[in-house]
Design a protein around this motif. Structure first.
Motif, PDB file in Angstrom:
ATOM      1  N   LEU A 262       1.287  -0.237 -15.342  1.00 59.98           N
ATOM      2  CA  LEU A 262      -0.097  -0.687 -15.489  1.00 59.98           C
ATOM      3  C   LEU A 262      -0.109  -1.946 -16.353  1.00 59.98           C
ATOM      4  O   LEU A 262      -0.205  -1.866 -17.581  1.00 59.98           O
ATOM      5  N   ASP A 266      -7.125  -3.043 -15.174  1.00 58.23           N
ATOM      6  CA  ASP A 266      -7.603  -3.020 -13.786  1.00 58.23           C
ATOM      7  C   ASP A 266      -6.515  -3.416 -12.788  1.00 58.23           C
ATOM      8  O   ASP A 266      -6.817  -3.744 -11.655  1.00 58.23           O
ATOM      9  N   THR A 267      -5.268  -3.362 -13.196  1.00 59.36           N
ATOM     10  CA  THR A 267      -4.192  -3.726 -12.284  1.00 59.36           C
ATOM     11  C   THR A 267      -3.088  -2.677 -12.372  1.00 59.36           C
ATOM     12  O   THR A 267      -2.794  -2.151 -13.458  1.00 59.36           O
ATOM     13  N   LEU A 268      -2.513  -2.372 -11.258  1.00 58.11           N
ATOM     14  CA  LEU A 268      -1.332  -1.499 -11.241  1.00 58.11           C
ATOM     15  C   LEU A 268      -0.285  -2.098 -10.327  1.00 58.11           C
ATOM     16  O   LEU A 268      -0.598  -2.852  -9.398  1.00 58.11           O
ATOM     17  N   ARG A 334      -5.551  -4.051  -7.383  1.00 58.81           N
ATOM     18  CA  ARG A 334      -6.625  -3.748  -8.332  1.00 58.81           C
ATOM     19  C   ARG A 334      -6.901  -2.255  -8.303  1.00 58.81           C
ATOM     20  O   ARG A 334      -6.991  -1.644  -7.241  1.00 58.81           O
ATOM     21  N   ARG A 335      -7.109  -1.692  -9.477  1.00 56.08           N
ATOM     22  CA  ARG A 335      -7.288  -0.246  -9.574  1.00 56.08           C
ATOM     23  C   ARG A 335      -8.670   0.192  -9.098  1.00 56.08           C
ATOM     24  O   ARG A 335      -8.799   1.270  -8.504  1.00 56.08           O
ATOM     25  N   HIS A 336      -9.697  -0.603  -9.335  1.00 54.53           N
ATOM     26  CA  HIS A 336     -11.049  -0.107  -9.076  1.00 54.53           C
ATOM     27  C   HIS A 336     -11.409  -0.108  -7.598  1.00 54.53           C
ATOM     28  O   HIS A 336     -12.244   0.681  -7.162  1.00 54.53           O
ATOM     29  N   PRO A 385      -2.547   7.396 -11.660  1.00 53.43           N
ATOM     30  CA  PRO A 385      -2.742   6.064 -11.057  1.00 53.43           C
ATOM     31  C   PRO A 385      -2.236   5.993  -9.615  1.00 53.43           C
ATOM     32  O   PRO A 385      -2.848   5.310  -8.774  1.00 53.43           O
ATOM     33  N   GLN A 388      -4.933   7.662  -7.507  1.00 54.66           N
ATOM     34  CA  GLN A 388      -6.120   6.814  -7.391  1.00 54.66           C
ATOM     35  C   GLN A 388      -5.912   5.729  -6.333  1.00 54.66           C
ATOM     36  O   GLN A 388      -6.768   5.509  -5.465  1.00 54.66           O
ATOM     37  N   PHE A 389      -4.767   5.068  -6.367  1.00 54.19           N
ATOM     38  CA  PHE A 389      -4.506   4.005  -5.397  1.00 54.19           C
ATOM     39  C   PHE A 389      -4.298   4.588  -3.999  1.00 54.19           C
ATOM     40  O   PHE A 389      -4.718   3.995  -2.998  1.00 54.19           O
TER      41      PHE A 389
END
Length: 626
Positions: A262, A266-268, A334-336, A385, A388-389
């Motif tokens: 991470l 807001d980035t992974l 981007r994570r969101h 994470p 989520q992605f």
């Protein structure tokens, strides 16, 4: 006036109706008239009536011994009518002439036919050889009959013991052994498989199915001879990642692992790391020949036949705690919202922190727990994470497809307590939800990798083996075409190179594309329009299908054994269509004769009436609709 003549090798006696120079018109006892050639006439006669001539002559011919006729006859060519006059001592009547013709014709070993009504005795040496052959054939017929009688009585003759296993797949249909076995099948009305099992040629249906498969496809055995594998990848850069693999407990060929970092809130950056055996398997090498001969690992409950030698698998499998070469795909997003910002393919070394197992973690990792930041979840810093992605990836594919993917079906793993070739081994069916988080997570990243690497090859003009689906038809080709059910623009198999030959081939192509870019098409193992690549597609498709059919038959066998071991007398099922149903407790589809018309998905209760381990089916009847 009547006539005896030959018609298609048979003697016929009929009444002359009219005559011409080269033909006669004759009439049978039934009144049917026909035209015959004069050259086919043996002789004419007035008595007896045509319909009594042949029966009388056949009875007289049965009393004439061929060996005495041979001694009595002249040693040169003779006419049957002349021999009849000498033999009977007077001018023979029609019955006597016909009887002698029948006797001579019935003894081809003694008399060779030279023309219409003409014969010549066989020379003594030829006669003896012919009689010896006749005697041999008689003895063989007796032996064959004895074997058939023994088989029908449930006994396997010693002479058949060594060849009985060839009767199903490689029978010598000219042999006495096969003819005896075939005659027994006809008499008993049994299938060859059931007869052989009843005779103890195989102890049980499982042994029969396994041994037939292995004899046909692995006649030299399933184990590769020991091989030496040089260390690979020691000069590659080491990846500074915390990677984990997720597989079943039975998996020993660890092809893939995942990592995530991470960089900011807001980035992974996700790393998909694939074992890189293509480094040690150049095209045309001995290892390549081995892999190509099998095309894939063969799976069956409790056992498998690896595609590659075990030493090679051990050298490249992503086992925990070991530095291994890997072809890695890094995705920055981007994570969101899951938007992919950058991709990078690298050849490097990684060390997997742990090989995680579905069956040990599945119950503790749920979608609800992953969504709750306060819930305790194993490996949460890694899983959350990634999960989520993965959800963003799945949603993006659903949007392209226009509907959510159907992932609610239950699949099963097969675990055996005991040898895979022992029907008394205890079988456990382990249910697995396809939409369980670990299952979905790994599937999404493998789809992403196969999509991205397929695009990489297409972008650089490097050929690969793609899987596409259009209009409901799935096929393999060298074209980067859409896969509609997965909802991606292109898709290749590249994430299981230790287990599938297509993935291994594609990995070699991806390595070239990652290292050489636009010039890769000139140095890749397979160049554009390589005919061998097209041949590989057909060969792989055929053999992979064959392996899959065997795996399905073995799984079906063990499903039936599981039902027997559980002692189930009734089961729930769901209607698929017409009389086809799927059991609710096991991955078994079967037909129910006489099933009323139900809607697809209707739940019903069935009574189990019997099991057919050999036919791989169960006999059921409808108890009630639920």
């Amino acid at each position: 006036m009547h006539v005896l003549y030959e018609d298609a090798g048979k003697l016929k006696a009929e009444t002359i109706f009219s005559e011409a120079d080269t033909s006669l018109q004759v009439e049978s006892a039934s009144g049917k008239r026909s035209k015959i050639k004069r050259n086919n006439v043996l002789f004419t006669f007035e008595q007896p009536a045509p319909d009594t001539l042949l029966p009388s002559a056949e009875a007289l011919a049965a009393t004439l011994e061929p060996d005495f006729l041979w001694e009595f006859a002249p040693q040169e060519e003779f006419e049957a009518a002349a021999l009849a006059e000498d033999y009977f001592g007077h001018a023979p009547d029609a019955v006597e002439k016909t009887a002698l013709i029948l006797a001579l014709s019935a003894a081809p070993a003694y008399f060779h036919r030279r023309g219409r009504g003409l014969y010549r005795p066989a020379p003594p040496d030829i006669l003896q050889a012919a009689l010896a052959a006749i005697e041999k054939k008689r003895l063989q017929a007796e032996q064959q009959q004895q074997w058939t009688e023994a088989l029908v009585a449930g006994q396997l003759p010693e002479a058949l013991r060594g060849v009985a296993r060839t009767f199903l797949d490689q029978p010598d249909k000219n042999s006495l052994e096969w003819k005896a076995f075939d005659a027994a099948i006809q008499q008993l009305g049994a299938s060859p498989e059931k007869l052989l099992l009843s005779l103890g040629v195989w102890p049980d249906p499982l042994s029969m199915m396994r041994e037939r498969f292995l004899a046909a496809h692995f006649p030299k055995g399933t184990e590769w001879p020991p091989v030496a594998v040089e260390p690979w990848g020691e000069d590659l850069p080491q990846a500074d990642v915390e990677a984990y693999s997720v597989d079943d407990s039975s998996t020993t060929e660890i092809d893939d692992a995942l990592s995530v970092t991470l960089p900011d809130d807001d980035t992974l950056c996700v790393g998909i790391h694939i074992a890189a055996p293509a480094l040690a398997i150049p095209r045309g090498s001995a290892f390549d020949d081995m892999a190509r001969s099998r095309m894939s690992t063969v799976y069956m409950p409790g056992d498998k036949i690896p595609m590659l030698p075990r030493e090679l698998i051990a050298a490249f499998s992503l086992d925990e705690g070991q530095w291994r070469p890997a072809l890695s795909l890094y995705i920055t997003a981007r994570r969101h919202d899951g938007e992919i910002l950058a991709t990078d393919t690298r050849l490097e070394r990684i060390r997997v922190t742990a090989n995680l197992r579905h069956d040990r973690l599945g119950g503790a990792i749920t979608a609800e727990a992953l969504a709750d930041p306060d819930a305790e979840v194993p490996y949460a810093h890694w899983l959350r994470p990634l999960w989520q992605f993965a959800q963003h990836l799945s949603a993006a594919r659903d949007q392209v497809r226009g509907k959510p993917e159907n992932n609610d079906r239950v699949e099963y793993s097969f675990e055996l307590d005991g040898p895979a070739d022992d029907p008394d081994s205890i079988i456990r069916l382990i249910p697995r939800q396809r939409n369980a988080p670990l299952e979905r997570l790994v599937a999404e990243y493998m789809i992403l990798t196969n999509t991205q690497w397929g695009a990489l090859l297409a972008r650089h003009g490097v050929p690969g083996i793609y899987r596409s689906q259009q209009m409901g038809r799935t096929r393999m080709s060298t074209q980067a075409l859409p896969h509609e059910s997965i909802a991606v623009p292109q898709y290749i198999w590249s994430t299981s190179p230790l287990r599938r030959y297509v993935d291994l081939i594609n990995q070699g192509q991806i390595l070239a594309a990652a290292e050489h870019g636009v010039s890769a098409r000139l140095v890749a193992p397979f160049k554009p329009k390589d005919a061998d690549l097209y041949a590989l597609i057909g060969a792989f498709d055929s053999q992979y299908t064959l392996w899959g059919e065997f795996q399905s038959s073995m799984e079906r066998y063990w499903c039936i054994r599981w039902l027997q071991q559980q002692g189930l007398q009734e089961v729930r099922a769901h209607v698929l269509r017409e009389n086809l149903v799927r059991l609710a407790c096991a991955p078994l589809v079967t037909r129910i004769n006489g099933l009323p018309a139900f809607e697809r998905g209707q739940e019903i209760m069935l009574d189990i009436l019997g099991y057919d381990d050999l036919g791989l089916d169960i006999e059921c009847r409808l108890r009630e609709a639920l």
